[in-house]
Design an enzyme around this catalytic site. Structure first.
Site, PDB file in Angstrom:
ATOM      1  N   LYS A  15      27.061  63.102  -0.549  1.00 57.87           N
ATOM      2  CA  LYS A  15      28.227  63.875  -0.106  1.00 57.87           C
ATOM      3  C   LYS A  15      29.272  63.952  -1.211  1.00 57.87           C
ATOM      4  CE  LYS A  15      31.983  62.784   2.068  1.00 57.87           C
ATOM      5  NZ  LYS A  15      32.899  63.692   1.358  1.00 57.87           N
ATOM      6  N   GLU A  57      32.220  51.377  -6.397  1.00 58.23           N
ATOM      7  CA  GLU A  57      32.935  51.590  -7.652  1.00 58.23           C
ATOM      8  C   GLU A  57      34.297  52.126  -7.252  1.00 58.23           C
ATOM      9  OE1 GLU A  57      34.681  52.761 -10.432  1.00 58.23           O
ATOM     10  OE2 GLU A  57      33.278  54.388 -10.863  1.00 58.23           O
ATOM     11  N   CYS A  80      39.242  56.371 -12.882  1.00 57.19           N
ATOM     12  CA  CYS A  80      39.333  55.005 -12.352  1.00 57.19           C
ATOM     13  C   CYS A  80      39.532  53.997 -13.484  1.00 57.19           C
ATOM     14  CB  CYS A  80      38.112  54.666 -11.524  1.00 57.19           C
ATOM     15  SG  CYS A  80      36.583  55.124 -12.323  1.00 57.19           S
ATOM     16  N   GLU A 124      47.392  51.644  -8.316  1.00 55.35           N
ATOM     17  CA  GLU A 124      46.719  52.771  -8.974  1.00 55.35           C
ATOM     18  C   GLU A 124      47.422  54.080  -8.604  1.00 55.35           C
ATOM     19  OE1 GLU A 124      42.716  54.077  -7.650  1.00 55.35           O
ATOM     20  OE2 GLU A 124      42.160  54.025  -9.764  1.00 55.35           O
TER      21      GLU A 124
END
Ligand code: NAI
Ligand code: MG
Length: 489
Positions: A195, A269, A303, A400
């Protein structure tokens, strides 16, 4: 529908270097509406629902995308299960040939992939063309090579595929993350239900067309589109053997809880907040390029972005001055222009999040700096931003942001910078800039980060494993290590 070839044939006559310039958009083919790719064909969703995907630079709608519900996901899993019985048993060398063919076709259609990636996601065409698409093709090439060498990869063991892999990917590197997930799964004899993220489904659907044209047996790769609910339907499906997820730490934790107690294998991840560390003995001009690439590559939607800069106090003034000068030259704007450095923020939602953090940074008392460049009045854009004199407890340092926002801290000693670099919930990557090899080895051993770059940043290669510690997740993708999460012994 293109006629399927029985035997994959390999064609090495076209060279990637001769591919026409991707900024030429005349030859791309896009449909108004995209269906789900299940069992080798495009099918209407049971949900009967579609959602729009937009160009984040122009805010124009590009196409409607099918929303898969639980029944659709179930159909995809059934197709993948049926295909697994055959795919896992064909000679490994044949599996490799199919994967090579996918890689070749991707190179041949590289221009189209690059243009669509930039239109749908907002990243500069230079990056889609020179980084995302070639790396995605390389990933298929690399794993194609492993398909018939697994017994050498794991000597004296008998590696076996797991079955059906459910794979959920984010919007920052849509095609590349699809390649990272699909290539090792196929090489190891698994089948796939993947997906893409809801804002960037188009290159995955283009990949579905490519896979159909490649003659890969029906059901080996299925691509279902939709948002979090569709993702959850994959995670919770009882006949899935493995979940591979790349995305936010919050969703990663939810997935971990959801599959606890089942025998599904999991790799996560997740987010990052990497330290990019500049020592006084570093080649400073190079380091400044590395800082810029570390945080402004892909608008900072990375990331492993070097989002926390640590500069040794003795060179802090000069590095910051050079950095500000360099930021003055950055071009923010039309992602389709090959001179653009910083393209569009992927979605309105993400722009709001970044702007929220810019306000938090100012309120917390860090000193904000932005270059004098303008930004387009339409579309989702954000100026490259620094927070100078940031401190370890600031939220902009700890959390983040996933945008073109860099915090700047200074340090005096190695011990101090190691302590600060590690004092964070994440542990995905880091960068070190110094003239001294011994310093590099000292730091790489002590930094709690899955990837440490020395005198470079954001370099990716399919042979190199990638993955994190702590809240950045677990499991590795890429390299020999990237085969393991898809095998049992
Ligand atoms: P997200 O984690 O919600 O989305 C990533 C993927 O997970 C998408 O395909 C999404 O549809 C799917 N998903 C969402 N909810 C799910 C669920 N309950 N079960 C299964 N799949 C689900 O990330 P989002 O909301 O798009 O971005 C939010 C923040 O996450 C970003 O600002 C960034 O900080 C971080 N992020 C980090 C990424 C990374 O590569 N480390 C990638 C994307 C986002
Ligand atoms: Mg979300």
């Amino acid at each position: 529908m293109t006629k399927k070839t029985k035997e994959p044939t390999l064609d090495f006559t076209t060279d990637w270097a001769y591919a026409p310039a991707p900024e030429d958009t005349k030859h791309i083919s896009l449909k108004k509406q995209y269906d789900l790719f299940i069992n080798g064909e495009f099918v209407k969703p049971n949900s009967k629902k579609y959602f729009a995907t937009y160009n984040p630079a122009t805010e124009e709608k590009i196409a409607d995308i099918a929303e898969a519900n639980e029944k659709d996901v179930d159909n995809a899993v059934k197709a993948a299960r049926k295909a697994f019985e055959k795919w896992s048993k064909i000679p490994a060398k044949e599996r490799g040939k199919y994967i090579y063919r996918i890689a070749r076709l991707m190179q041949e259609r590289a221009r189209e992939f690059a243009v669509i990636e930039t239109m749908d996601g907002g990243k500069p065409i230079r990056e889609s063309r020179d980084i995302d698409v070639p790396l995605a093709a390389n990933h298929f090439f690399y794993y194609a090579g492993w398909a018939d060498k697994l017994e050498y990869a794991f000597p004296n063991r008998t590696p076996k595929p797991l079955g059906v892999a459910g794979q959920i990917i984010p919007w920052n590197f849509p095609l590349l993350m699809a390649a990272w997930k699909i290539a090792p799964a196929l090489a190891t004899g698994n089948t796939v239900v993947l997906k893409p993220a809801e804002t960037t489904s188009l290159t995955a659907l283009k990949l579905a067309e490519l896979i159909r044209d490649s003659g890969l047996p029906d059901g080996v790769v299925n691509i279902v589109t939709g948002a979090g609910k569709t993702g959850a339907a994959i995670v919770n499906h009882p006949d899935i053997n493995k979940i591979a997820f790349t995305g936010s730490t919050d969703v990663g934790k939810m997935i971990q809880k959801a599959i606890a107690g089942t025998d599904k294998k999991l790799t996560l991840e997740l987010g990052g907040k990497a330290a990019n560390i500049i020592f006084e003995d570093a080649p400073l001009d190079q380091a400044v390029e590395g800082i810029v690439n570390g945080i402004f590559f892909n608008q900072g939607h990375v990331c492993c972005a070097g989002s926390r800069l640590f500069v040794q106090e003795s060179v802090a003034d000069i590095v910051i001055r050079k950095l500000k000068d360099r930021m003055e030259t950055l071009i923010v704007g039309d992602p389709m222009d090959k001179n653009t450095d910083i393209g569009a923020i992927n979605s309105k939602e993400q722009l709001l999040k970044i702007n929220k953090y810019i306000k938090i940074g100012k309120d917390e008392g860090a000193e904000m700096y932005q270059p004098s460049c303008g930004i387009p009045s339409k579309g989702n854009f954000c100026k490259p931003t620094l927070f100078l004199n940031a401190s370890q407890s600031h939220r902009v340092v700890q959390e983040e942001i996933f945008g073109p926002v860099l915090t700047v801290q200074t340090f005096r000693t190695i011990e101090e910078v190691i302590e600060k670099a590690n004092n964070i919930p994440y542990g995905l990557s880091a960068g070190v800039w110094t003239d001294k090899g011994s310093k590099i080895f000292n730091l790489t051993a002590k930094l709690r980060a899955g990837v440490v770059w020395a005198n470079t940043y954001n370099k990716f290669d399919p042979t190199s494993p990638f993955g994190g510690y702590k809240e950045s997740g677990f499991g590795r993708e890429g390299g020999l290590h990237g085969l393991m999460p898809y095998l049992k012994f």
